[in-house]
Write a protein that holds these residues in place. Structure first.
Motif, PDB file in Angstrom:
ATOM      1  N   VAL A  36       0.815  -1.211   0.000  1.00  0.00           N
ATOM      2  CA  VAL A  36       0.000   0.000   0.000  1.00  0.00           C
ATOM      3  C   VAL A  36       0.850   1.263   0.000  1.00  0.00           C
ATOM      4  N   GLU A  37       2.132   1.122   0.340  1.00  0.00           N
ATOM      5  CA  GLU A  37       3.014   2.284   0.323  1.00  0.00           C
ATOM      6  C   GLU A  37       3.633   2.506  -1.062  1.00  0.00           C
ATOM      7  N   GLY A  38       3.388   1.585  -1.985  1.00  0.00           N
ATOM      8  CA  GLY A  38       3.969   1.699  -3.314  1.00  0.00           C
ATOM      9  C   GLY A  38       3.091   2.466  -4.276  1.00  0.00           C
ATOM     10  N   ASP A  39       3.265   2.212  -5.565  1.00  0.00           N
ATOM     11  CA  ASP A  39       2.467   2.844  -6.619  1.00  0.00           C
ATOM     12  C   ASP A  39       1.045   2.287  -6.513  1.00  0.00           C
ATOM     13  N   LEU A  40       0.119   3.098  -5.984  1.00  0.00           N
ATOM     14  CA  LEU A  40      -1.217   2.582  -5.679  1.00  0.00           C
ATOM     15  C   LEU A  40      -1.984   2.117  -6.907  1.00  0.00           C
ATOM     16  N   LEU A  41      -1.867   2.829  -8.023  1.00  0.00           N
ATOM     17  CA  LEU A  41      -2.591   2.410  -9.219  1.00  0.00           C
ATOM     18  C   LEU A  41      -2.098   1.042  -9.680  1.00  0.00           C
ATOM     19  N   GLU A  42      -0.799   0.871  -9.698  1.00  0.00           N
ATOM     20  CA  GLU A  42      -0.232  -0.416 -10.115  1.00  0.00           C
ATOM     21  C   GLU A  42      -0.531  -1.512  -9.110  1.00  0.00           C
ATOM     22  N   GLN A  43      -0.348  -1.218  -7.822  1.00  0.00           N
ATOM     23  CA  GLN A  43      -0.565  -2.217  -6.784  1.00  0.00           C
ATOM     24  C   GLN A  43      -2.017  -2.691  -6.743  1.00  0.00           C
ATOM     25  N   VAL A  44      -2.949  -1.746  -6.775  1.00  0.00           N
ATOM     26  CA  VAL A  44      -4.367  -2.112  -6.720  1.00  0.00           C
ATOM     27  C   VAL A  44      -4.796  -2.825  -7.996  1.00  0.00           C
ATOM     28  N   SER A  45      -4.295  -2.390  -9.142  1.00  0.00           N
ATOM     29  CA  SER A  45      -4.642  -3.035 -10.412  1.00  0.00           C
ATOM     30  C   SER A  45      -4.180  -4.488 -10.439  1.00  0.00           C
ATOM     31  N   HIS A  46      -2.962  -4.730  -9.969  1.00  0.00           N
ATOM     32  CA  HIS A  46      -2.432  -6.103  -9.948  1.00  0.00           C
ATOM     33  C   HIS A  46      -3.206  -6.970  -8.955  1.00  0.00           C
ATOM     34  N   LEU A  47      -3.549  -6.398  -7.791  1.00  0.00           N
ATOM     35  CA  LEU A  47      -4.339  -7.151  -6.821  1.00  0.00           C
ATOM     36  C   LEU A  47      -5.705  -7.482  -7.391  1.00  0.00           C
ATOM     37  N   MET A  48      -6.334  -6.511  -8.041  1.00  0.00           N
ATOM     38  CA  MET A  48      -7.661  -6.746  -8.613  1.00  0.00           C
ATOM     39  C   MET A  48      -7.627  -7.821  -9.684  1.00  0.00           C
ATOM     40  N   LEU A  49      -6.599  -7.815 -10.517  1.00  0.00           N
ATOM     41  CA  LEU A  49      -6.519  -8.830 -11.568  1.00  0.00           C
ATOM     42  C   LEU A  49      -6.332 -10.219 -10.961  1.00  0.00           C
ATOM     43  N   SER A  50      -5.519 -10.327  -9.928  1.00  0.00           N
ATOM     44  CA  SER A  50      -5.331 -11.622  -9.260  1.00  0.00           C
ATOM     45  C   SER A  50      -6.642 -12.126  -8.667  1.00  0.00           C
ATOM     46  N   VAL A  51      -7.388 -11.232  -8.022  1.00  0.00           N
ATOM     47  CA  VAL A  51      -8.674 -11.625  -7.434  1.00  0.00           C
ATOM     48  C   VAL A  51      -9.684 -11.935  -8.538  1.00  0.00           C
ATOM     49  N   LEU A  52      -9.646 -11.158  -9.613  1.00  0.00           N
ATOM     50  CA  LEU A  52     -10.549 -11.410 -10.742  1.00  0.00           C
ATOM     51  C   LEU A  52     -10.316 -12.796 -11.325  1.00  0.00           C
ATOM     52  N   GLN A  53      -9.060 -13.194 -11.418  1.00  0.00           N
ATOM     53  CA  GLN A  53      -8.744 -14.511 -11.956  1.00  0.00           C
ATOM     54  C   GLN A  53      -9.252 -15.625 -11.055  1.00  0.00           C
ATOM     55  N   SER A  54      -9.419 -15.330  -9.758  1.00  0.00           N
ATOM     56  CA  SER A  54      -9.890 -16.351  -8.825  1.00  0.00           C
ATOM     57  C   SER A  54     -11.348 -16.724  -9.052  1.00  0.00           C
ATOM     58  N   ILE A  55     -12.138 -15.850  -9.676  1.00  0.00           N
ATOM     59  CA  ILE A  55     -13.559 -16.175  -9.890  1.00  0.00           C
ATOM     60  C   ILE A  55     -13.734 -17.131 -11.053  1.00  0.00           C
ATOM     61  N   GLN A  56     -12.691 -17.313 -11.858  1.00  0.00           N
ATOM     62  CA  GLN A  56     -12.816 -18.109 -13.076  1.00  0.00           C
ATOM     63  C   GLN A  56     -12.479 -19.581 -12.885  1.00  0.00           C
TER      64      GLN A  56
END
Length: 207
Positions: A80-100
């Motif tokens: 959370v202390e890093g590049d928030l757009l990149e960090q949140v985008s990568h987290l969201m994609l990982s979670v998105l892949q979990s629904i599949q």
């Protein structure tokens, strides 16, 4: 180092895959209207009651959708202390892949092309992903040094988290469109990184 999969987890994964395979194959070969919960359960060798332990409805089984989840590795890689757009985008994609789940990208693409109204069902799961990630970002941002230095701002930490997730979500929709016929983990993360570079360029013009 990843933990070994237990016999129970392996059995659950096998049952999930068997139910999804039966439902998706029936939809592609005979039509969505011929997908019946009882028949799908029988083909997978389980009861109808067991079917509903894995899927809420036959549409979820056809698309291979499951509840979003976050594992320890996702949280460990999120800073959370890093590049928030990149960090949140990568987290969201990982979670998105979990629904599949283990669903075939080619099959899902074919099913959505044949039955476009099912895209709405998938979108409902994307909303769940956004809600889950918003909660994580809110919690971690609230306890971070980053937020401690900005507590005098007129915005709540939850509103900030929601806004970041909304911006990241726009990038993820672009990823899904670009990789719809080949949604591998690698192709999606490559598309995400390219999209983030484009988004930063566009935002410079807007802000």
């Amino acid at each position: 180092m990843s933990q070994p999969i237990s016999l129970r987890e392996r059995k659950r994964a096998e049952t999930w895959s068997a139910l999804h395979a039966a439902a998706s194959q029936t939809a592609l070969e005979k039509g969505l209207e011929h997908v019946g919960v009882e028949a799908v359960a029988a083909a997978a060798g389980v009861s109808t009651r067991t079917f509903f332990n894995y899927f809420q409805c036959k549409e979820d089984a056809v698309l291979g959708l499951q509840e979003p989840s976050v594992d320890d590795s996702m949280l460990a890689s999120f800073n959370v202390e890093g590049d928030l757009l990149e960090q949140v985008s990568h987290l969201m994609l990982s979670v998105l892949q979990s629904i599949q789940g283990g669903a075939s990208g080619e099959n899902r693409h074919a099913i959505l092309h044949k039955y476009p109204h099912l895209a709405h069902r998938r979108f409902q799961y994307v909303v769940k992903v956004e809600q889950l990630v918003t909660g994580i970002v809110t919690e971690q941002l609230a306890s971070s040094q980053r937020w401690a230095s900005r507590r005098d701002e007129p915005y709540s930490v939850e509103d900030v988290a929601k806004t970041i997730v909304m911006v990241a979500g726009a990038g993820l929709r672009n990823v899904m469109q670009k990789t719809i016929s080949r949604p591998t983990r690698e192709s999606q993360f490559d598309a995400l990184d390219e999209g983030l570079a484009l988004m930063r360029s566009v935002l410079k013009e807007l802000l």
